[in-house]
Design an enzyme around this catalytic site. Structure first.
Site, short mmCIF file in Angstrom:
data_model
loop_
_atom_site.label_atom_id
_atom_site.label_comp_id
_atom_site.label_asym_id
_atom_site.label_seq_id
_atom_site.Cartn_x
_atom_site.Cartn_y
_atom_site.Cartn_z
N ASP A 256 10.60 -1.80 -1.50
CA ASP A 256 9.13 -1.72 -1.48
C ASP A 256 8.52 -2.53 -2.63
O ASP A 256 7.53 -3.24 -2.42
CB ASP A 256 8.69 -0.25 -1.57
CG ASP A 256 7.19 -0.07 -1.39
OD1 ASP A 256 6.61 -0.77 -0.55
OD2 ASP A 256 6.61 0.79 -2.07
N HIS B 218 7.56 -7.58 -5.77
CA HIS B 218 6.63 -7.62 -6.90
C HIS B 218 7.34 -7.82 -8.24
O HIS B 218 6.98 -8.68 -9.03
CB HIS B 218 5.81 -6.32 -6.98
CG HIS B 218 5.10 -5.95 -5.71
ND1 HIS B 218 4.68 -6.88 -4.81
CD2 HIS B 218 4.74 -4.75 -5.19
CE1 HIS B 218 4.08 -6.26 -3.79
NE2 HIS B 218 4.12 -4.97 -4.00
N HIS C 296 1.24 -9.52 -3.07
CA HIS C 296 -0.06 -9.41 -3.74
C HIS C 296 0.06 -9.43 -5.27
O HIS C 296 -0.90 -9.74 -5.95
CB HIS C 296 -0.86 -8.20 -3.23
CG HIS C 296 -0.49 -6.88 -3.83
ND1 HIS C 296 0.58 -6.13 -3.41
CD2 HIS C 296 -1.06 -6.17 -4.82
CE1 HIS C 296 0.63 -5.02 -4.12
NE2 HIS C 296 -0.35 -5.00 -4.99
N LYS D 230 -2.40 -11.41 -8.60
CA LYS D 230 -3.03 -10.73 -9.74
C LYS D 230 -3.16 -11.71 -10.89
O LYS D 230 -2.17 -12.35 -11.29
CB LYS D 230 -2.16 -9.54 -10.20
CG LYS D 230 -2.14 -8.41 -9.19
CD LYS D 230 -1.36 -7.24 -9.74
CE LYS D 230 -1.24 -6.16 -8.68
NZ LYS D 230 -1.69 -4.86 -9.12
N GLU E 33 3.92 4.86 -11.03
CA GLU E 33 2.80 5.31 -10.20
C GLU E 33 2.76 6.83 -10.23
O GLU E 33 3.79 7.47 -9.96
CB GLU E 33 2.96 4.81 -8.77
CG GLU E 33 2.91 3.29 -8.70
CD GLU E 33 3.05 2.72 -7.30
OE1 GLU E 33 2.27 1.85 -6.92
OE2 GLU E 33 3.96 3.18 -6.58
N ASP F 76 -1.47 -5.35 22.71
CA ASP F 76 -0.10 -5.02 22.35
C ASP F 76 0.56 -6.35 21.93
O ASP F 76 0.51 -7.33 22.69
CB ASP F 76 0.55 -4.44 23.62
CG ASP F 76 2.01 -4.12 23.45
OD1 ASP F 76 2.65 -4.73 22.57
OD2 ASP F 76 2.51 -3.27 24.22
N LYS G 145 7.53 6.44 -7.88
CA LYS G 145 6.36 7.21 -7.44
C LYS G 145 6.43 8.59 -8.09
O LYS G 145 7.51 9.08 -8.41
CB LYS G 145 6.42 7.42 -5.92
CG LYS G 145 6.48 6.14 -5.13
CD LYS G 145 5.12 5.76 -4.61
CE LYS G 145 5.19 4.52 -3.75
NZ LYS G 145 4.14 3.56 -4.03
C1 BG6 Z 1 2.74 -2.12 -2.41
C2 BG6 Z 1 3.72 -1.01 -2.16
O1 BG6 Z 1 3.26 -3.35 -2.04
O2 BG6 Z 1 2.38 -2.14 -3.79
C3 BG6 Z 1 3.16 0.32 -2.61
O3 BG6 Z 1 4.03 -0.96 -0.77
C4 BG6 Z 1 2.71 0.23 -4.06
O4 BG6 Z 1 4.12 1.35 -2.46
C5 BG6 Z 1 1.78 -0.97 -4.25
O5 BG6 Z 1 2.04 1.44 -4.39
C6 BG6 Z 1 1.42 -1.14 -5.72
O6 BG6 Z 1 0.45 -2.11 -5.88
P1 BG6 Z 1 -0.51 -2.12 -7.14
O7 BG6 Z 1 -1.27 -3.38 -7.00
O8 BG6 Z 1 -1.37 -0.89 -7.02
O9 BG6 Z 1 0.36 -2.04 -8.35
#
Ligand code: BG6
Length: 481
Positions: free
Chosen positions: A238, A243, A181, A185, A219, A98, A329
């Protein structure tokens, strides 16, 4: 004094490689979808010859960790090389615990054995970031460690400052890696390289030649089983604050004086410092029909699953050039693209009666699922007397450049080496929250849209006078001129 002035902000590179990696949140969704496969590729490249310790509350043991990690790697379609896997699996250990209990960190310490420079990766709910670093600190584990923290870093400007102030009591700034992330890329980082490693784009990269910039992150899948996470966050926090803002930073920055982290971050920071706080009238929120039935979503939830925004950067270079952003989404397609739309030439020489107006030049960066760059330019139409027609120059990165690293493979590899270039700094994070402060405080209504569309109609109105949204492209071979 705020956190940014009390703590030393330095993202300079250090050279010591970590000697163990500890994943907090090892039984979570992110580990399953992204982390294990990234670690496998690091092992494959011989870049991760160290203990791999998974920590989670789940009732797992070493064998469960190995079994689930292998299944997660296979689920990505990766073909496992048995000798690489054997060596990786032997180094994998699990600590159940925990995160709020000190004995968890004592067990982590025990599992670390003689490791002196561990890297802790916190892929856990944001509410536990500080608790976990405090636990590690109390167990004496932070002195020479690096800590990688997932997004979101805070939930607004104030909370990001506060979180940093608390973390700064426990860590130096160069121990802290805020991961996004998108910055891992290749196609995203390429925006900067494309602009500054070539001579031909930068002279045009300003408001004299560019009319507008659009970014679409579309998406086609829904929120699925992430309802309880997503409903508290929504599209703005999000994917936009992190991003998409990072993509804007790379598109809009001035050239850095060197390709080193401090120089690059300084130019990106300028972009956010010049960004005009986004106004409610430049912000459209949507929610797909059926979202309220998703498990974990509040019955009357007003969380947005789509956003469209108009962003202004008040700098000499960008004054008068709107950046249009949309992300959502359950839309028509899955693609992330940034499109730079150039102004028309000063004279329209090559048109004929009955021909449509020549299109504006476009430079399209494809940032996911079909990485590459496409330029739309005009050429003489052989079927005409002397009229031009749009043609497309295309480069597909997988064909032209070969295999790319996975984003987390790139970023965790960088963090293990102490290379902070592809990580966001505190000031940049604060800048992105500041730009969004008004719409966070006054989000306005949420408009329902049909799954499989590109969001509510209102999003189209905002960009109408700039020619409307340009839809994402399919694979290179399907690309119409
Ligand atoms: C994430 C989000 O950080 O990035 C997700 O929490 C999203 O909701 C995702 O789908 C998208 O990443 P990628 O690399 O698939 O464009």
């Amino acid at each position: 004094m705020t956190a940014t002035t009390t703590a030393q902000e330095s993202s300079s590179e250090t050279t010591t490689k970590n000697d163990a990696i500890v994943l907090f949140g090892a039984s979570g969704d992110l580990a399953k979808k992204m982390t294990f496969v990234s670690l496998y590729h690091l092992c494959r490249r011989n870049l991760l010859n160290m203990p791999i310790i998974g920590v989670a509350f789940s009732d797992w043991d070493d064998e469960t960790l190995r079994k689930n990690a292998r299944a997660a790697i296979e689920a990505t379609g990766t073909e496992i090389d048995e000798s690489i896997w054997k060596s990786m699996a032997e180094r994998m250990h699990f600590v159940q615990g925990d995160y709020t209990k000190p004995d968890t960190y004592e067990r982590v310490k025990e599992a670390l054995g003689s490791s002196k420079f561990p890297l802790f990766y916190l892929e856990i709910p944001p509410g536990l970031f500080l608790t976990t670093v405090q636990g590690l600190h109390q167990a004496g584990l932070t002195k020479d460690a690096r800590v990688v923290i997932e997004k979101p870093f805070g939930h607004d400007y104030e909370s990001a400052v506060e979180l940093y102030a608390e973390l700064s009591k426990l860590l130096n700034d160069d121990q802290l890696y805020r991961i996004d992330h998108y910055l891992g890329k290749n196609a995203v980082q390429d925006i900067m390289v494309w602009r500054f490693a070539n001579r031909m784009f930068e002279p045009l990269w300003n408001n004299a030649n560019i009319e507008s910039i659009q970014i679409t992150m579309s998406e086609s899948f829904d929120v699925s089983d992430r309802g309880s996470f997503y409903d508290k966050v929504g599209a703005l926090k999000d994917v936009i604050q992190n991003h998409i803002m990072q993509v804007i930073g790379l598109l809009a920055m001035d050239p850095p004086s060197k390709s080193e982290p401090d120089a690059i971050h300084a130019q990106q920071l300028e972009v956010f410092q010049s960004m005009r706080p986004i106004q409610t009238e430049d912000y459209v929120r949507g929610q797909y029909e059926g979202y309220l039935d998703v498990d974990g979503v509040a019955p009357n939830s007003e969380t947005e699953t789509f956003v469209a925004l108009k962003v202004h950067i008040d700098s000499w270079r960008w004054a008068g050039v709107p950046f249009f952003i949309r992300a959502g989404k359950n839309l028509a397609d899955t693609a992330t693209e940034a499109i730079v739309v150039f102004r028309r030439p000063p004279l329209r020489l090559f048109t004929e009666t009955g021909c449509p107006d020549p299109e504006r030049n476009q430079l399209r960066f494809r940032l996911g699922h079909n990485d590459g760059v496409q330029m739309k330019v005009q050429a003489l139409d052989p079927a005409s007397k002397m009229a031009s027609k749009a043609v497309v120059l295309n480069v597909d990165f997988s064909e032209a450049l070969g295999e790319e690293k996975l984003p987390y493979e790139q970023l965790l590899g960088d963090a293990l080496d102490g290379n902070a270039t592809r990580f966001a700094t505190q000031k940049i994070i604060e800048g992105t929250w500041t730009a969004l402060a008004r719409v966070l405080d006054n989000p306005g209504p949420v408009h329902v849209y049909k799954p499989g569309t590109m969001g509510p109609d209102l999003a189209d109105k905002m960009i109408k006078e700039y020619g409307g949204w340009i839809e994402p492209m399919g694979p290179a071979s399907d690309m119409p001129a």
